[in-house]
Design an enzyme around this catalytic site. Structure first.
Site, PDB file in Angstrom:
ATOM      1  N   HIS A 175     -15.391 118.027 -34.345  1.00 24.86           N
ATOM      2  CA  HIS A 175     -15.709 119.368 -33.839  1.00 24.86           C
ATOM      3  C   HIS A 175     -15.915 119.339 -32.319  1.00 24.86           C
ATOM      4  O   HIS A 175     -15.404 120.186 -31.596  1.00 24.86           O
ATOM      5  CB  HIS A 175     -17.002 119.897 -34.468  1.00 24.86           C
ATOM      6  CG  HIS A 175     -16.931 120.176 -35.936  1.00 24.86           C
ATOM      7  ND1 HIS A 175     -17.868 119.709 -36.820  1.00 24.86           N
ATOM      8  CD2 HIS A 175     -16.045 120.878 -36.680  1.00 24.86           C
ATOM      9  CE1 HIS A 175     -17.576 120.129 -38.038  1.00 24.86           C
ATOM     10  NE2 HIS A 175     -16.470 120.825 -37.986  1.00 24.86           N
ATOM     11  N   ARG A 227      -6.227 119.035 -38.898  1.00 26.35           N
ATOM     12  CA  ARG A 227      -6.244 117.588 -39.130  1.00 26.35           C
ATOM     13  C   ARG A 227      -4.932 117.189 -39.776  1.00 26.35           C
ATOM     14  O   ARG A 227      -3.918 117.086 -39.110  1.00 26.35           O
ATOM     15  CB  ARG A 227      -7.434 117.207 -40.014  1.00 26.35           C
ATOM     16  CG  ARG A 227      -8.747 117.259 -39.272  1.00 26.35           C
ATOM     17  CD  ARG A 227      -9.916 117.350 -40.193  1.00 26.35           C
ATOM     18  NE  ARG A 227      -9.971 118.667 -40.814  1.00 26.35           N
ATOM     19  CZ  ARG A 227     -11.075 119.192 -41.340  1.00 26.35           C
ATOM     20  NH1 ARG A 227     -12.174 118.507 -41.380  1.00 26.35           N
ATOM     21  NH2 ARG A 227     -11.041 120.398 -41.845  1.00 26.35           N
ATOM     22  N   LYS A 239     -23.554 127.794 -50.661  1.00 27.93           N
ATOM     23  CA  LYS A 239     -24.873 128.099 -51.237  1.00 27.93           C
ATOM     24  C   LYS A 239     -25.837 126.916 -51.073  1.00 27.93           C
ATOM     25  O   LYS A 239     -27.035 127.099 -51.071  1.00 27.93           O
ATOM     26  CB  LYS A 239     -24.737 128.443 -52.729  1.00 27.93           C
ATOM     27  CG  LYS A 239     -23.975 129.732 -52.980  1.00 27.93           C
ATOM     28  CD  LYS A 239     -24.927 130.932 -53.020  1.00 27.93           C
ATOM     29  CE  LYS A 239     -24.219 132.243 -53.264  1.00 27.93           C
ATOM     30  NZ  LYS A 239     -23.426 132.746 -52.142  1.00 27.93           N
ATOM     31  N   SER A 249     -16.966 117.365 -42.257  1.00 23.91           N
ATOM     32  CA  SER A 249     -18.409 117.363 -42.512  1.00 23.91           C
ATOM     33  C   SER A 249     -18.675 116.916 -43.950  1.00 23.91           C
ATOM     34  O   SER A 249     -19.627 116.194 -44.216  1.00 23.91           O
ATOM     35  CB  SER A 249     -18.992 118.755 -42.298  1.00 23.91           C
ATOM     36  OG  SER A 249     -18.772 119.172 -40.979  1.00 23.91           O
TER      37      SER A 249
HETATM   38  P1  ADP Z   1     -15.323 120.832 -41.905  1.00 23.62           P
HETATM   39  O1  ADP Z   1     -13.902 121.192 -42.235  1.00 23.62           O
HETATM   40  O2  ADP Z   1     -15.476 119.550 -41.189  1.00 23.62           O
HETATM   41  O3  ADP Z   1     -16.305 121.015 -43.031  1.00 23.62           O
HETATM   42  P2  ADP Z   1     -15.781 123.376 -40.550  1.00 23.62           P
HETATM   43  O4  ADP Z   1     -15.438 124.226 -41.686  1.00 23.62           O
HETATM   44  O5  ADP Z   1     -17.071 123.579 -39.879  1.00 23.62           O
HETATM   45  O6  ADP Z   1     -15.798 121.830 -40.833  1.00 23.62           O
HETATM   46  O7  ADP Z   1     -14.590 123.379 -39.507  1.00 23.62           O
HETATM   47  C1  ADP Z   1     -14.438 124.253 -38.455  1.00 23.62           C
HETATM   48  C2  ADP Z   1     -13.077 124.036 -37.839  1.00 23.62           C
HETATM   49  O8  ADP Z   1     -13.023 122.725 -37.258  1.00 23.62           O
HETATM   50  C3  ADP Z   1     -11.888 124.101 -38.795  1.00 23.62           C
HETATM   51  O9  ADP Z   1     -10.812 124.701 -38.110  1.00 23.62           O
HETATM   52  C4  ADP Z   1     -11.583 122.665 -39.080  1.00 23.62           C
HETATM   53  O10 ADP Z   1     -10.220 122.491 -39.417  1.00 23.62           O
HETATM   54  C5  ADP Z   1     -11.890 122.046 -37.731  1.00 23.62           C
HETATM   55  N1  ADP Z   1     -12.196 120.612 -37.802  1.00 23.62           N
HETATM   56  C6  ADP Z   1     -13.218 120.022 -38.450  1.00 23.62           C
HETATM   57  N2  ADP Z   1     -13.194 118.681 -38.285  1.00 23.62           N
HETATM   58  C7  ADP Z   1     -12.117 118.409 -37.500  1.00 23.62           C
HETATM   59  C8  ADP Z   1     -11.527 117.215 -36.989  1.00 23.62           C
HETATM   60  N3  ADP Z   1     -12.035 116.034 -37.275  1.00 23.62           N
HETATM   61  N4  ADP Z   1     -10.413 117.337 -36.235  1.00 23.62           N
HETATM   62  C9  ADP Z   1      -9.881 118.548 -35.977  1.00 23.62           C
HETATM   63  N5  ADP Z   1     -10.380 119.706 -36.435  1.00 23.62           N
HETATM   64  C10 ADP Z   1     -11.474 119.655 -37.186  1.00 23.62           C
END
Ligand code: ADP
Length: 167
Positions: free
Chosen positions: A18, A90, A42, A128
């Site tokens: 992130h 990713r 949730k 995450s």
């Molecule tokens: P996660 O997918 O890690 O649970 P989020 O839903 O908070 O996290 O993700 C928010 C945005 O960040 C999404 O567009 C997700 O694809 C992107 N993202 C999360 N981790 C990475 C990573 N390691 N590399 C590139 N983009 C990422």
């Protein structure tokens, strides 16, 4: 005109992947709003307040700030005067879902453009969810999340174990 981008997500918790995306977006846009989505999962590991605080502490760039939102992302973008939504990609597996969302958002609000960025290769497998799984099973997540996040995760798991013992 100020070029403002929104980077939405659940950030439960924020990872180096992130942060990498935040840094890249901060170079491309005048302002980046890291927007934590309220009430999706949730059973999140961290409350919204905890997630916001950890992002604030880890924020790598002066022109990025953290906020929370609920409801339709495009409504929030318009309300904030943002022209761009940033998403990270990713593996190919992210693509289909992200494409659907981007096209739906475009239909709902044609003025807001979605931009996809790739994190550094070293973080390209990070999520995450995976971080939480590995951590709960005792694996090392050092270097994959900010130090503060690792510390908070340790405290969280200790607290939960204590709670279970008391029951
Ligand atoms: P996660 O997918 O890690 O649970 P989020 O839903 O908070 O996290 O993700 C928010 C945005 O960040 C999404 O567009 C997700 O694809 C992107 N993202 C999360 N981790 C990475 C990573 N390691 N590399 C590139 N983009 C990422």
């Amino acid at each position: 005109m100020t070029r403002r981008a929104i980077y939405p997500g659940s950030f439960d918790p924020i990872t180096m992947g992130h942060l990498d995306i935040i840094e890249r977006s901060a170079k491309l846009f005048d302002e980046v709003i890291v927007a934590v989505l309220l009430n999706v999962d949730k059973h999140p590991m961290f409350s919204t307040e905890e997630r916001v605080e950890m992002i604030e502490q880890a924020m790598p760039c002066g022109n990025a700030r953290v906020a929370t939102f609920e409801g339709l992302l495009v409504h929030y973008a318009v309300e904030q005067g943002a022209q761009v939504i940033v998403r990270g990609i990713r593996a190919v597996s992210d693509y289909e879902y992200e494409l659907q969302m981007a096209l739906m958002n475009r239909r709902l609000e044609p003025a807001v453009e979605t931009v996809f960025l790739m994190a550094a290769e070293a973080y390209s497998y990070l999520s995450s969810r995976l971080i939480k799984e590995v951590f709960k099973l005792g694996g090392s997540i050092t270097g994959l999340v900010p130090e503060l996040v690792e510390q908070r995760m340790r405290e969280k798991v200790k607290g939960q174990k204590g709670e279970r013992k008391r029951r």
